[in-house]
Design an enzyme around this catalytic site. Sequence first.
Site, PDB file in Angstrom:
ATOM      1  N   CYS A 127       1.171  -0.912   0.271  1.00 27.40           N
ATOM      2  CA  CYS A 127      -0.017   0.217   0.239  1.00 27.40           C
ATOM      3  C   CYS A 127       0.628   1.528   0.217  1.00 27.40           C
ATOM      4  O   CYS A 127       1.619   0.700  -0.947  1.00 27.40           O
ATOM      5  CB  CYS A 127      -1.108   0.104   1.271  1.00 27.40           C
ATOM      6  SG  CYS A 127      -0.786  -0.034   2.307  1.00 27.40           S
ATOM      7  N   ARG A 178      -1.934  -1.402   5.344  1.00 26.17           N
ATOM      8  CA  ARG A 178      -3.311  -2.128   4.756  1.00 26.17           C
ATOM      9  C   ARG A 178      -2.459  -2.878   4.004  1.00 26.17           C
ATOM     10  O   ARG A 178      -3.686  -4.137   4.541  1.00 26.17           O
ATOM     11  CB  ARG A 178      -3.079  -0.711   3.222  1.00 26.17           C
ATOM     12  CG  ARG A 178      -4.248   0.420   4.037  1.00 26.17           C
ATOM     13  CD  ARG A 178      -4.667   1.260   2.645  1.00 26.17           C
ATOM     14  NE  ARG A 178      -3.888   2.043   2.557  1.00 26.17           N
ATOM     15  CZ  ARG A 178      -3.838   3.103   1.650  1.00 26.17           C
ATOM     16  NH1 ARG A 178      -5.134   3.403   0.860  1.00 26.17           N
ATOM     17  NH2 ARG A 178      -2.688   3.425   1.466  1.00 26.17           N
TER      18      ARG A 178
END
Length: 293
Positions: free
Chosen positions: A252, A257
């Site tokens: 990410c 994430r």
Amino acid sequence: MVLVLSMVSVLTGCSSTEPSGTDSQKTANEKGYAHPESIVTAQELKEMIDNDEVVAVDFRDAKLPGGYIPGAVKIARKDIATEKNGVPGMIADKEQIEKVLGNAGIKNDDTVVIYDDKNELWAARLWWVMKVYGHEDVRLLDGGLDAWKAAGYDTEASAKEAEAAEYKAKEANKDLIADLELIKKSYDNENLLVLDTRSEKEWNDGHIPGAAWIEWTNALKEDGTFKSAEELKNIYEGKGVTADKEAIMPHCKSAVRSAHTFFVLTQLLGYDNVKNYDGSWLEYSKSGEKIVK
């Protein structure tokens, strides 16, 4: 709701009573996960706390007041990160992690359950860090703090004052980490797959050549709990993210994430070929490597 979750992902990196049988109460076995031991429901965590069988870890923003699950200890996000080669937010070294976990009163043989208030986004990062350094029994709370509140359980104004313990981490498991050199090898190797977990806007602004794109929020139901194994399999296999790849490398902006997606692929679907790209876009965008738009 998807839009709201997407906004959360870009930035990062009132409880209500739910009727019986909702997704937040379905166990990992009921959802068909490959490693059901890696995730617990709010009800299961409550029982573990009542039986003194767990160390609950609050991994929310350090500035947030109140909202602690009873008995939970606090770990700050900044304490598990460091800067390496000009890239901030990288995984801290072994000695730092030993200090952080020890100060939180965590011992090597403890069962640890981590939660946050961002659909387990940040909790998954700490989970990944602990796995890199060899902690055996560390789990996530499905649905995070929202699921705890929805189940009708109380929270406390402050975290537990932990009694420091001695914690001995293992050497970092490099099999769980991707670096820039491995990312570069993926350009002309179809068995090495880069998986972009950022928002659609971030993806459109520029991405790694040959990467697949599945935003991290696609793994979640509207209540913030994880989708079933069958639903997840359809999502990831539909984009070519399959268990037969030599390596799948989610990323990410700063590998938060992507740590969430790492958890989904390894624990819920049972993939054993996943490496979180710790440098992520912060490193790649400054590397001089090609960016596709």
